[in-house]
Design an enzyme around this catalytic site. Sequence first.
Site, PDB file in Angstrom:
ATOM      1  N   TYR A   1      14.045   3.017  -5.683  1.00  0.00           N
ATOM      2  CA  TYR A   1      12.661   2.779  -6.122  1.00  0.00           C
ATOM      3  C   TYR A   1      12.020   1.673  -5.265  1.00  0.00           C
ATOM      4  CZ  TYR A   1       8.855   1.223  -9.186  1.00  0.00           C
ATOM      5  OH  TYR A   1       7.634   0.846  -9.683  1.00  0.00           O
TER       6      TYR A   1
ATOM      7  N   LYS B   1       8.748   1.832  -2.768  1.00  0.00           N
ATOM      8  CA  LYS B   1       7.558   0.986  -2.943  1.00  0.00           C
ATOM      9  C   LYS B   1       7.302   0.109  -1.709  1.00  0.00           C
ATOM     10  CE  LYS B   1       6.257   2.545  -6.894  1.00  0.00           C
ATOM     11  NZ  LYS B   1       4.973   3.233  -7.036  1.00  0.00           N
TER      12      LYS B   1
ATOM     13  N   ALA C   1      -2.593   9.660 -14.244  1.00  0.00           N
ATOM     14  CA  ALA C   1      -3.659   9.240 -15.172  1.00  0.00           C
ATOM     15  C   ALA C   1      -3.346   9.530 -16.634  1.00  0.00           C
ATOM     16  CB  ALA C   1      -4.966   9.931 -14.778  1.00  0.00           C
TER      17      ALA C   1
ATOM     18  N   SER D   1       4.596  -2.069  -6.044  1.00  0.00           N
ATOM     19  CA  SER D   1       5.367  -2.819  -7.054  1.00  0.00           C
ATOM     20  C   SER D   1       5.792  -4.129  -6.406  1.00  0.00           C
ATOM     21  CB  SER D   1       6.609  -2.006  -7.427  1.00  0.00           C
ATOM     22  OG  SER D   1       7.580  -2.805  -8.083  1.00  0.00           O
TER      23      SER D   1
END
Length: 256
Positions: free
Chosen positions: A161, A165, A19, A148
């Site tokens: 990565y 995902k 956040a 993603s």
Amino acid sequence: MSIFKNDILKGKIALVTGASRGIGRAISVELSKAGAHVILVSRTLSLLRETEEAISSSGGWAKALSADVASINDVSKVFNFIEREFGYLNILVNSAGISPHYTSFHKAPLEDWKEIINTNIFGTFNCCKLAFPLLSKCSSSSIINISSIGGVIGLPRVAIYTASKGAIVTFTKAISIEWAPYNIRVNAICPGFIETDMTKGLSSKSELKEQVISRIPMGRFGKPEEVAKAAVFLASDGASYITGHCLIIDGGWTAG
Ligand code: NAP
């Protein structure tokens, strides 16, 4: 009169990881605008406090808590706080994530694999596991996992990565089935290229950026707010029959 632009999440308790910056920060702000109380998590307290301040200065409620999502001990402390303060949780958004390298798989160091997997996969697992008792106390609750387009198509030079995902997409689908009887909806968002710190390295190389943009039918990167508004929808009763879904937000990249 309400201080919020709309009240579709009025009084709901939300936890957003990642956040402090980028997509997670935008989601936190939009959830607050929709009336939710938002618990903000990332490792860097100073930046989280900026998100907290942005929300409270607009009349919302937010609480910044520093935690590494890859650490089950850190995450436990966050959920202990929520249990003590509220006793339940309506919305969990797992946005914390890293993508430290743009390099060929065979050149990526083993230590980097572990960091990516620990944050992107274990971070999401940790939060979902500890959120379950609090989410299942509500008559309807919602998890939104930020995956993603790399979770649904192969993207070169970010192999680990994309693997992390992809795991989030199938994990989302699996627990959406397991947790439907508990009235917990579980969805994922699969963003394309969004203007945040994560894509700054790419954006700073104008030739590379042009190459990427030439692949995007809409001809531009997305903005964090364009992901955040979709997250608010998925968290709301407007999405009451949507679970196990992966919403692609990519300006058309994967359409062709
Ligand atoms: P960003 O601007 O780099 O922000 C990442 C956020 O995750 C920061 O708040 C960071 O805060 C937090 N974070 C990282 N590791 C953490 C950890 N171990 N524990 C707790 N918090 C952690 O990235 P972003 O673009 O907003 O990305 C958000 C999510 O969207 C990620 O999951 C990313 O994979 C996904 N995504 C982004 C894009 C894009 O183009 N930007 C595209 C597809 C998917 P601290 O560093 O302070 O901990």
